[in-house]
Design an enzyme around this catalytic site. Structure first.
Site, PDB file in Angstrom:
ATOM      1  N   GLU A   1       1.323   8.642  50.733  1.00  0.00           N
ATOM      2  CA  GLU A   1       2.565   8.396  51.453  1.00  0.00           C
ATOM      3  C   GLU A   1       2.624   6.908  51.768  1.00  0.00           C
ATOM      4  O   GLU A   1       1.608   6.271  52.011  1.00  0.00           O
ATOM      5  CB  GLU A   1       2.616   9.253  52.719  1.00  0.00           C
ATOM      6  CG  GLU A   1       2.858  10.713  52.371  1.00  0.00           C
ATOM      7  CD  GLU A   1       2.866  11.623  53.580  1.00  0.00           C
ATOM      8  OE1 GLU A   1       3.242  11.173  54.677  1.00  0.00           O
ATOM      9  OE2 GLU A   1       2.488  12.793  53.419  1.00  0.00           O
TER      10      GLU A   1
ATOM     11  N   GLY B   1      -5.678  11.456  59.347  1.00  0.00           N
ATOM     12  CA  GLY B   1      -4.794  12.570  59.683  1.00  0.00           C
ATOM     13  C   GLY B   1      -3.846  12.770  58.535  1.00  0.00           C
ATOM     14  O   GLY B   1      -4.143  12.420  57.398  1.00  0.00           O
TER      15      GLY B   1
ATOM     16  N   LYS C   1      -6.395  19.004  56.145  1.00  0.00           N
ATOM     17  CA  LYS C   1      -6.296  20.410  55.700  1.00  0.00           C
ATOM     18  C   LYS C   1      -6.986  20.623  54.356  1.00  0.00           C
ATOM     19  O   LYS C   1      -7.502  21.702  54.089  1.00  0.00           O
ATOM     20  CB  LYS C   1      -4.850  20.901  55.695  1.00  0.00           C
ATOM     21  CG  LYS C   1      -3.914  20.263  54.686  1.00  0.00           C
ATOM     22  CD  LYS C   1      -3.573  21.165  53.526  1.00  0.00           C
ATOM     23  CE  LYS C   1      -2.559  20.477  52.631  1.00  0.00           C
ATOM     24  NZ  LYS C   1      -2.641  20.787  51.231  1.00  0.00           N
TER      25      LYS C   1
ATOM     26  N   CYS D   1      -2.587  15.957  54.340  1.00  0.00           N
ATOM     27  CA  CYS D   1      -3.475  16.204  53.192  1.00  0.00           C
ATOM     28  C   CYS D   1      -4.955  16.211  53.544  1.00  0.00           C
ATOM     29  O   CYS D   1      -5.597  17.257  53.491  1.00  0.00           O
ATOM     30  CB  CYS D   1      -3.194  15.165  52.113  1.00  0.00           C
ATOM     31  SG  CYS D   1      -1.472  15.182  51.584  1.00  0.00           S
TER      32      CYS D   1
ATOM     33  N   LEU E   1     -12.767   1.832  54.384  1.00  0.00           N
ATOM     34  CA  LEU E   1     -13.868   1.635  55.335  1.00  0.00           C
ATOM     35  C   LEU E   1     -13.326   1.015  56.614  1.00  0.00           C
ATOM     36  O   LEU E   1     -13.994   0.205  57.242  1.00  0.00           O
ATOM     37  CB  LEU E   1     -14.954   0.744  54.729  1.00  0.00           C
ATOM     38  CG  LEU E   1     -15.891   1.399  53.720  1.00  0.00           C
ATOM     39  CD1 LEU E   1     -16.969   0.428  53.266  1.00  0.00           C
ATOM     40  CD2 LEU E   1     -16.554   2.666  54.292  1.00  0.00           C
TER      41      LEU E   1
ATOM     42  N   ASN F   1      -9.982  13.800  47.623  1.00  0.00           N
ATOM     43  CA  ASN F   1      -9.630  13.716  49.048  1.00  0.00           C
ATOM     44  C   ASN F   1     -10.850  13.888  49.947  1.00  0.00           C
ATOM     45  O   ASN F   1     -10.942  13.261  51.002  1.00  0.00           O
ATOM     46  CB  ASN F   1      -8.538  14.735  49.390  1.00  0.00           C
ATOM     47  CG  ASN F   1      -7.149  14.188  49.062  1.00  0.00           C
ATOM     48  OD1 ASN F   1      -7.019  13.076  48.563  1.00  0.00           O
ATOM     49  ND2 ASN F   1      -6.119  14.968  49.336  1.00  0.00           N
TER      50      ASN F   1
HETATM   51  C1  UGA Z   1      -4.095  11.007  50.728  1.00  0.00           C
HETATM   52  C2  UGA Z   1      -4.818  10.406  49.509  1.00  0.00           C
HETATM   53  O1  UGA Z   1      -5.137   9.035  49.771  1.00  0.00           O
HETATM   54  C3  UGA Z   1      -3.932  10.491  48.261  1.00  0.00           C
HETATM   55  O2  UGA Z   1      -4.629   9.997  47.140  1.00  0.00           O
HETATM   56  C4  UGA Z   1      -3.564  11.963  48.047  1.00  0.00           C
HETATM   57  O3  UGA Z   1      -2.700  12.129  46.933  1.00  0.00           O
HETATM   58  C5  UGA Z   1      -2.829  12.490  49.283  1.00  0.00           C
HETATM   59  O4  UGA Z   1      -3.701  12.361  50.433  1.00  0.00           O
HETATM   60  C6  UGA Z   1      -2.506  13.921  49.036  1.00  0.00           C
HETATM   61  O5  UGA Z   1      -3.415  14.745  48.975  1.00  0.00           O
HETATM   62  O6  UGA Z   1      -1.334  14.239  48.795  1.00  0.00           O
HETATM   63  P1  UGA Z   1      -2.200  10.118  52.385  1.00  0.00           P
HETATM   64  O7  UGA Z   1      -2.341  11.422  53.118  1.00  0.00           O
HETATM   65  O8  UGA Z   1      -0.835   9.589  52.089  1.00  0.00           O
HETATM   66  O9  UGA Z   1      -2.941  10.200  50.972  1.00  0.00           O
HETATM   67  O10 UGA Z   1      -2.935   9.041  53.285  1.00  0.00           O
HETATM   68  P2  UGA Z   1      -4.154   8.012  53.138  1.00  0.00           P
HETATM   69  O11 UGA Z   1      -3.645   6.677  52.768  1.00  0.00           O
HETATM   70  O12 UGA Z   1      -5.245   8.587  52.327  1.00  0.00           O
HETATM   71  O13 UGA Z   1      -4.631   7.943  54.662  1.00  0.00           O
HETATM   72  C7  UGA Z   1      -5.104   9.124  55.315  1.00  0.00           C
HETATM   73  C8  UGA Z   1      -5.543   8.823  56.722  1.00  0.00           C
HETATM   74  O14 UGA Z   1      -6.743   8.079  56.714  1.00  0.00           O
HETATM   75  C9  UGA Z   1      -4.551   8.022  57.565  1.00  0.00           C
HETATM   76  O15 UGA Z   1      -4.459   8.632  58.841  1.00  0.00           O
HETATM   77  C10 UGA Z   1      -5.185   6.651  57.655  1.00  0.00           C
HETATM   78  O16 UGA Z   1      -4.837   5.982  58.823  1.00  0.00           O
HETATM   79  C11 UGA Z   1      -6.656   6.995  57.619  1.00  0.00           C
HETATM   80  N1  UGA Z   1      -7.543   5.918  57.135  1.00  0.00           N
HETATM   81  C12 UGA Z   1      -7.420   5.462  55.870  1.00  0.00           C
HETATM   82  C13 UGA Z   1      -8.520   5.403  57.978  1.00  0.00           C
HETATM   83  O17 UGA Z   1      -8.667   5.806  59.144  1.00  0.00           O
HETATM   84  N2  UGA Z   1      -9.352   4.406  57.510  1.00  0.00           N
HETATM   85  C14 UGA Z   1      -9.253   3.929  56.253  1.00  0.00           C
HETATM   86  O18 UGA Z   1     -10.044   3.050  55.888  1.00  0.00           O
HETATM   87  C15 UGA Z   1      -8.256   4.463  55.415  1.00  0.00           C
END
Ligand code: UGA
Length: 439
Positions: free
Chosen positions: A153, A263, A269, A266, A256, A214
């Protein structure tokens, strides 16, 4: 090619728009009439940078439309299924109701065309074994492929038109596998021409690629958050630690960032559904580490609540607390399992007068959380606050001027839940700066 996309949420609406923009003729199907009307009017039903432009361009070209009637999908050659698979109430397992309902509704409309049988391409994130079960259901009406989606997203358009890789899970029967592979290759021809890796496998491997990816990302985040806990008891700095270990190519710097954790709809869950599925398969032990990944993640939220209670010297009821950010990450209005919103809710539950602001999630918050005091600007939210919490790292929050902001708060205490502020600048402006895993 004629395509249908069943389910027009974060995944499907973007996929339908991008596929039409690439030149295909696409119909997006959704059971939500209001959402379909909005999409047909060229208005994305959620905040996603760049989607509005692609959607309107595709509608204007005449190649894209949305409908609530599954019969409108009948003439498509490839049908993408991108409906939600949320966590079941009271269980870790994924709720497959929408996937099954989509397939059941689609099957009677599957027809072979002059170019071969209809292909159903599953995109939803499902427990391993689902594709094989759905293939039975589809029978000879069409050919099923599993084509997981890896879009993030906030970068959904870019990730859809320029993915890192394409993964096809294909049927065991060679002839059927060739039909599905060739159809998907034709859909993604312009993406493949650019040299995008395309990997083919059996159903189970393709399903596992998605949840393994994931799980790995979630593990990376919880790993650095566990290191943050170690830094907190030793006086070390987790941001320095992440940078220093990240110079090793094998580790890398991405994902990192220590803070209040992951949260969204994706990662949380998906790791839970993966554990539930492992249990069903008698392989629970293989994924017990994900339990720890989940626990570390949830602990960070409570840690921020504890820091806030401490900053308020234990006297929480009635105290104005400003929360900057509600979405699970910046450039999104998605509040599903948002760490920021969870922390705000926990503080509100303790009696704090929480004022929350988010550049995109304000309208959705007002709709689904009328109990919260949602403000329109950071300056409005922080006025008279005894403590300010930065919980979603929107650029507009990162760029706030600590001197200016300091003039309207009651106490200059900031908890930087994402470790993105310049601590020296905030301290120089008279603030007590509290980072996570930082001295
Ligand atoms: C995630 C995956 O990154 C995608 O590759 C996947 O397609 C998607 O889920 C899905 O299954 O549809 P997304 O949920 O959009 O994508 O978000 P991310 O960018 O992965 O971030 C997830 C959470 O991790 C966020 O709350 C973000 O703030 C947190 N995060 C991310 C951290 O706390 N630290 C980090 O270093 C990176």
């Amino acid at each position: 090619m004629k395509l249908s996309v069943i389910g027009c949420g974060y995944l499907g609406a973007v996929h339908a728009s991008c596929m039409a923009d690439l030149g295909h003729e696409v119909v997006g199907i959704d059971v939500d009439a209001a959402k379909v009307a909005q999409l047909n009017a060229g208005e994305p039903p959620f905040h996603e940078p760049g989607l509005g432009e692609v959607l309107r361009r595709a509608l204007d070209s005449g190649r894209l439309r949305f409908s609530t009637d599954m019969a409108d999908a009948a003439s498509a050659r490839v049908h993408f299924v991108g409906v939600g698979t949320p966590q079941q109430q009271g269980s870790y397992a994924a709720d497959l109701t929408y996937v099954d309902a989509a397939i059941d509704a689609l099957v009677p409309h599957l027809h072979a065309g002059s170019d071969g049988p209809a292909v159903v391409a599953g995109k939803s994130t499902v427990p391993v074994g689902t594709a094989a079960r759905l293939a039975e259901k589809i029978g000879d009406a069409g050919v099923l492929a599993w084509n997981p989606e890896f879009l993030r997203e906030g970068f959904a358009v870019q990730d859809t038109v320029a993915p890192d890789r394409l993964v096809y899970g294909l049927p065991g029967d060679d002839a059927k596998a060739a039909v599905a592979r060739d159809a998907l290759d034709a859909v993604y021809a312009s993406i493949l021409e650019r040299g995008t890796p395309r990997l083919t496998a059996d159903y189970a491997s393709a399903e596992l690629v998605k949840v393994a990816a994931n799980s790995f990302l979630a593990t990376k985040i919880s790993f650095i958050n566990a290191m943050a806990e170690m830094c907190e008891v030793t006086g070390a700095d987790v941001s320095f630690l992440a940078e220093a270990i990240g110079h090793d190519d094998r580790i890398g710097k991405k994902f990192l960032k220590a803070g209040i954790g992951f949260g969204g709809g994706c990662l949380p869950k998906d790791i839970r559904a993966f554990m539930a599925r492992a249990g069903e398969l008698g392989a629970e032990q293989s994924l017990t580490f994900l339990r720890e990944v989940d626990s570390i993640n949830l602990r960070r939220r409570q840690h921020v609540v504890n820091l806030t209670v401490h900053a308020l010297e234990g006297r929480v009821p009635g105290k104005p607390v400003a929360v900057l950010g509600a979405a699970f990450k910046p450039h999104s209005d998605d509040i599903r399992d948002s760490p920021a919103l969870d922390v705000a809710s926990r503080l509100s539950g303790l009696g704090a007068k929480v004022r929350i602001v988010d550049p995109a999630a304000g309208p959705v918050l007002r709709r689904v959380r009328p109990d919260l005091d949602v403000r329109d600007s950071a300056h409005d939210a922080v006025a008279g606050a005894h403590v300010v919490l930065l919980l979603t790292e929107w650029p507009e929050f990162r760029d706030l001027d600590p001197v200016e902001l300091g003039e309207s708060v009651e106490h200059r205490t900031i908890i930087d839940g994402r470790n993105v502020l310049d601590s020296a600048a905030w301290r120089a402006a008279g603030w007590t700066y509290i980072g996570l895993g930082r001295p």
